[in-house]
Design a protein around this motif. Structure first.
Motif, PDB file in Angstrom:
ATOM      1  N   ASN A   6       0.135  -4.945 -13.879  1.00 59.25           N
ATOM      2  CA  ASN A   6      -1.077  -4.550 -13.168  1.00 59.25           C
ATOM      3  C   ASN A   6      -0.857  -4.405 -11.664  1.00 59.25           C
ATOM      4  OD1 ASN A   6      -2.741  -4.508 -15.488  1.00 59.25           O
ATOM      5  ND2 ASN A   6      -2.953  -6.743 -15.398  1.00 59.25           N
ATOM      6  N   LEU A   7       0.372  -4.654 -11.218  1.00 59.26           N
ATOM      7  CA  LEU A   7       0.633  -4.587  -9.782  1.00 59.26           C
ATOM      8  C   LEU A   7       0.279  -3.236  -9.176  1.00 59.26           C
ATOM      9  CD1 LEU A   7       1.719  -5.787  -7.158  1.00 59.26           C
ATOM     10  CD2 LEU A   7       4.003  -5.084  -7.883  1.00 59.26           C
ATOM     11  N   PRO A   8       0.685  -2.092  -9.757  1.00 56.57           N
ATOM     12  CA  PRO A   8       0.320  -0.801  -9.146  1.00 56.57           C
ATOM     13  C   PRO A   8      -1.190  -0.612  -9.030  1.00 56.57           C
ATOM     14  CG  PRO A   8       2.058  -0.491 -10.765  1.00 56.57           C
ATOM     15  CD  PRO A   8       1.566  -1.905 -10.924  1.00 56.57           C
ATOM     16  N   VAL A   9      -1.945  -1.119  -9.997  1.00 56.03           N
ATOM     17  CA  VAL A   9      -3.407  -1.017  -9.916  1.00 56.03           C
ATOM     18  C   VAL A   9      -3.908  -1.842  -8.744  1.00 56.03           C
ATOM     19  CG1 VAL A   9      -5.569  -1.612 -11.075  1.00 56.03           C
ATOM     20  CG2 VAL A   9      -3.715  -0.530 -12.366  1.00 56.03           C
ATOM     21  N   ALA A  12      -3.018   0.036  -5.582  1.00 58.53           N
ATOM     22  CA  ALA A  12      -3.834   1.240  -5.419  1.00 58.53           C
ATOM     23  C   ALA A  12      -5.199   0.914  -4.825  1.00 58.53           C
ATOM     24  CB  ALA A  12      -3.990   1.947  -6.753  1.00 58.53           C
ATOM     25  N   ARG A  13      -5.745  -0.218  -5.207  1.00 61.76           N
ATOM     26  CA  ARG A  13      -7.066  -0.601  -4.704  1.00 61.76           C
ATOM     27  C   ARG A  13      -7.040  -0.959  -3.224  1.00 61.76           C
ATOM     28  NH1 ARG A  13      -8.226  -3.907 -10.271  1.00 61.76           N
ATOM     29  NH2 ARG A  13      -9.201  -2.167 -11.408  1.00 61.76           N
ATOM     30  N   ARG A  14      -5.879  -1.120  -2.655  1.00 63.85           N
ATOM     31  CA  ARG A  14      -5.760  -1.400  -1.215  1.00 63.85           C
ATOM     32  C   ARG A  14      -5.865  -0.125  -0.378  1.00 63.85           C
ATOM     33  NH1 ARG A  14      -2.684  -6.238  -0.510  1.00 63.85           N
ATOM     34  NH2 ARG A  14      -2.894  -5.902   1.741  1.00 63.85           N
ATOM     35  N   ARG A 114       3.075   3.651  -0.387  1.00 60.97           N
ATOM     36  CA  ARG A 114       2.313   4.754   0.206  1.00 60.97           C
ATOM     37  C   ARG A 114       1.562   5.460  -0.912  1.00 60.97           C
ATOM     38  NH1 ARG A 114       7.796   7.865   1.370  1.00 60.97           N
ATOM     39  NH2 ARG A 114       8.251   8.587  -0.741  1.00 60.97           N
ATOM     40  N   CYS A 115       0.568   6.274  -0.529  1.00 57.61           N
ATOM     41  CA  CYS A 115      -0.237   6.965  -1.522  1.00 57.61           C
ATOM     42  C   CYS A 115      -0.568   8.371  -1.028  1.00 57.61           C
ATOM     43  CB  CYS A 115      -1.527   6.187  -1.786  1.00 57.61           C
ATOM     44  SG  CYS A 115      -2.429   6.748  -3.247  1.00 57.61           S
ATOM     45  N   TYR A 116      -0.467   9.343  -1.932  1.00 56.27           N
ATOM     46  CA  TYR A 116      -0.757  10.747  -1.618  1.00 56.27           C
ATOM     47  C   TYR A 116      -1.887  11.266  -2.512  1.00 56.27           C
ATOM     48  CZ  TYR A 116       3.997  11.103   0.458  1.00 56.27           C
ATOM     49  OH  TYR A 116       5.132  10.950   1.207  1.00 56.27           O
TER      50      TYR A 116
END
Length: 369
Positions: A6-9, A12-14, A114-116
């Motif tokens: 669940n780490l990526p989830v 992502a919420r950050r 990072r997120c795109y």
């Protein structure tokens, strides 16, 4: 770092994503970073984002790397907007972190992320199937370089020092052979000899750069054709991705790496190289697309060395795979024993074929307008 599924989830919420985070699934085939497609519920509609955890063992200055990406994507976005062109599918768009506003999350427990925005309706191809795909990808890389030709912002950081300095790559191989920490050198003596016999090739582009014959430009430096997204409907090049190695470099290195990937008729780790014949139709498509994309910016000496660039970058990649095999597969992700050695042999077989067809490929370049 925890291996919690669940780490990526959680990560992502950050980020400032629109909607409720539903899932984060592994995505893509990259060797270095860990990538996830994040799905959010946005007012009843699914919307996707691309989340990546950087491999900070490879990219040791991730903040500088992210500054490069911000500068480059910002410059390209401004150029496209000034031309009245849509940009959200033509350049990567970073999302900020909720609590800091920064375009990256650097957390000692969670890692560097990072997120795109996710570019929908387009995809990448690990194996180029048609010359039209090679043309469009090369044109996109050429246009990427052209859009950055007038960049006047802060100097970009060298994210991986000497990334395409082939003589130093060869020296690293020699050191790995001498060290031979796992006793693997005996399994690849022919491959080591192949690399050492071509030492003059390693110096070709570096010497031209040192002499001032070819200019330093802002380049992508990792132009595998799966780093261009092609539109699902039209097949045209949409967006250049994987900008971790964007920094000052040589246009010939960018072109050479395209040759390495598109002209190879086999999978990169195919151990059976008996059918290795560099594809001339792909080479011509690459050259035509790249020359169109760069809009006449290449110097005559750069055009004259396009074929050699293909040989050199293929050779360099083979050296890197071979070095990593000798040192215990610590750089390129592997999924089976001996995969990096198979990759190296595959690249060296392509070098042989490119060398055998060098005159033919040069004629193809001269016949292009």
């Amino acid at each position: 770092m925890t291996a919690d599924r669940n780490l990526p989830v959680e990560v992502a919420r950050r980020f400032q994503l629109l909607g409720d985070v539903l899932s984060a699934e592994p995505y893509g085939t990259g060797h270095i970073n860990h990538t996830y497609a994040v799905t959010c519920d946005q007012a009843g509609e699914p919307v996707r984002y691309l989340l990546q955890r950087l491999n900070t063992n490879v990219f040791k200055t991730p903040r500088g790397l992210m500054n490069n990406i911000q500068e480059v994507t910002g410059h390209i976005r401004a150029k496209l907007e000034a031309r009245g062109l849509p940009f959200t599918r033509r350049v990567l768009t970073l999302l900020p972190v909720r609590e800091t506003g920064a375009f990256f999350l650097d957390d000692p427990d969670l890692g560097f992320w990072r997120c795109y925005l996710f570019i929908e309706g387009a995809r990448t191809y690990d194996v180029v199937e048609r010359t039209e795909q090679a043309f469009e990808a090369a044109k996109a890389f050429g246009a990427f370089q052209s859009l950055l030709a007038d960049y006047q912002g802060p100097e970009l950081q060298e994210t991986i020092p000497d990334f395409h300095h082939t003589p130093r790559r060869l020296e690293a191989l020699k050191a790995a052979v001498a060290q031979d920490p796992l006793g693997r050198a005996k399994d690849c003596e022919v491959d080591i000899l192949f690399a050492l016999e071509r030492e003059p090739l390693a110096h070709r582009l570096v010497d031209l750069q040192t002499q001032g014959a070819i200019p330093t430009r802002i380049t992508h430096n990792d132009t595998k054709l799966n780093n261009v997204m092609l539109d699902d409907a039209t097949g045209t090049g949409v967006c250049v991705i994987d900008l971790d190695t964007v920094m000052p470099g040589l246009s010939l290195c960018d072109f050479g790496d395209m040759v390495r990937t598109a002209c190879n008729p086999l999978a990169e780790d195919d151990a059976d190289t008996r059918k290795m014949v560099a594809r001339g139709d792909m080479f011509e498509a690459l050259a035509c697309g790249y020359l169109q994309g760069t809009e006449g910016a290449l110097l005559p000496v750069e055009r004259e060395n396009l074929v050699v660039a293909g040989e050199l970058l293929t050779y360099e990649c083979g050296i890197r795979f071979l070095t990593d095999f000798l040192l215990g597969d610590t750089y390129f992700r592997t999924h089976r024993p001996g995969q990096n050695l198979d990759r190296a042999r595959n690249q060296f077989a392509l070098v042989r074929s490119l060398e055998q067809q060098e005159n033919t490929f040069m004629d193809r370049i001269r016949n292009l307008v």
